[in-house]
Design an enzyme around this catalytic site. Sequence first.
Site, short mmCIF file in Angstrom:
data_model
loop_
_atom_site.label_atom_id
_atom_site.label_comp_id
_atom_site.label_asym_id
_atom_site.label_seq_id
_atom_site.Cartn_x
_atom_site.Cartn_y
_atom_site.Cartn_z
N HIS A 23 -7.13 -0.12 4.89
CA HIS A 23 -6.62 -1.25 5.66
C HIS A 23 -6.41 -0.86 7.12
CE1 HIS A 23 -2.51 0.31 5.97
NE2 HIS A 23 -2.59 0.64 4.69
N GLU A 135 -2.31 2.14 -3.05
CA GLU A 135 -2.11 3.56 -2.79
C GLU A 135 -0.99 4.13 -3.65
OE1 GLU A 135 -1.29 6.43 1.07
OE2 GLU A 135 -1.10 4.28 1.26
#
Length: 146
Positions: A23, A135
């Site tokens: 991202h 994550e």
Amino acid sequence: METGAGIGLYPLHRCKNIYLVRHAQGIHNVDGDKNYKAYMSHDYFDAELTQLGWQQVDNLRKHVRSSGLHKKIELVISSPLMRTMQTAVGVFGGDGYTDMSDVLPLMVANAGNSNRAAISSSNCPPIITEESCREHLVCHFSLLHT
């Protein structure tokens, strides 16, 4: 035995290319760079992109388009967090959204306080979210249950 280019375990026409994209800069990255403990703040659990993050999205979108890569992408998989969805939709989403009854926007205008126009779902690969792409799956568990 000498092997030439293109010889492998599977024929190339049966293989898929996988591109991994992290991202763009989120608001949590700004404070996390100053103080690593800020990453554990519940305020940043679903952080949106910063203005720099949106600029990074725009730059990657331009690269993906100018290189012709956008014509080869068959599927985009994102985590369900705001910053990753904004990145995925901003890079791989369709061109500017126009209000048509048969086409829905992938992202509504100003999603996540982005000051961005809506992004169309037409002429883009399917974009799906998958929880296991995050994550950290349980890093905020103790913050949510205290």
